[in-house]
Design a protein around this motif. Structure first.
Motif, short mmCIF file in Angstrom:
data_model
loop_
_atom_site.label_atom_id
_atom_site.label_comp_id
_atom_site.label_asym_id
_atom_site.label_seq_id
_atom_site.Cartn_x
_atom_site.Cartn_y
_atom_site.Cartn_z
N VAL A 191 1.40 -4.97 6.53
CA VAL A 191 0.78 -3.80 5.93
C VAL A 191 -0.68 -4.13 5.56
O VAL A 191 -1.01 -5.28 5.28
CB VAL A 191 1.57 -3.34 4.68
N LEU A 192 -1.53 -3.12 5.61
CA LEU A 192 -2.90 -3.24 5.12
C LEU A 192 -2.87 -2.84 3.65
O LEU A 192 -2.36 -1.77 3.31
CB LEU A 192 -3.84 -2.34 5.92
N SER A 193 -3.39 -3.70 2.79
CA SER A 193 -3.31 -3.47 1.35
C SER A 193 -4.68 -3.62 0.70
O SER A 193 -5.43 -4.52 1.05
CB SER A 193 -2.34 -4.49 0.73
N ARG A 194 -4.97 -2.73 -0.22
CA ARG A 194 -6.13 -2.92 -1.09
C ARG A 194 -5.61 -3.54 -2.37
O ARG A 194 -4.66 -3.04 -2.97
CB ARG A 194 -6.84 -1.59 -1.35
N MET A 195 -6.23 -4.63 -2.78
CA MET A 195 -5.74 -5.42 -3.90
C MET A 195 -6.74 -5.43 -5.05
O MET A 195 -7.94 -5.60 -4.83
CB MET A 195 -5.47 -6.86 -3.45
#
Length: 113
Positions: free
Chosen positions: A66-70
């Motif tokens: 998954v592409l995640s903004r952290m």
């Protein structure tokens, strides 16, 4: 409204996360956007807490990517250290549940100079 907006915190990085499958000793999952975990970013055993906001899906199963903004709980710890391609592990307690790679540094204070 996305989880990060509800938390009122801007994301620090964007990263591609691959969660380990159950056979690889990953967790039972699924993992949901809003997940808060610890991360090993190479501080000699010290871990960094962050919240994930998944960009393309609201959840991902073990073995998925998954592409995640952290958003880091204490982003100052990472000041001047991160860059595109930086690799790290995602942890749940003492267990590694995934591997991440920074795709974009959004908080410029964290960008390696």
């Amino acid at each position: 409204m996305r989880v990060a907006e509800m938390a009122g915190k801007k994301p620090d990085i964007e990263a591609e996360i691959r969660f380990l499958s159950v056979k690889e000793s990953g967790g039972p999952g699924p993992y949901r956007s809003g997940l808060r975990t610890t991360h090993d970013l190479g501080h000699g055993g010290a871990l960094s807490d962050a919240m994930h906001v998944f960009q393309d899906n609201d959840q991902v199963s073990p073995g998925g990517t998954v592409l995640s903004r952290m958003s880091f709980l204490v982003p100052e710890v990472e000041q001047g250290r991160l860059y595109n391609g930086f690799a790290f592990t995602v942890r749940e307690g003492n267990r590694i549940i995934g591997h991440g790679r920074v795709t974009k540094v959004l908080n410029q204070d964290l960008q390696r100079r």
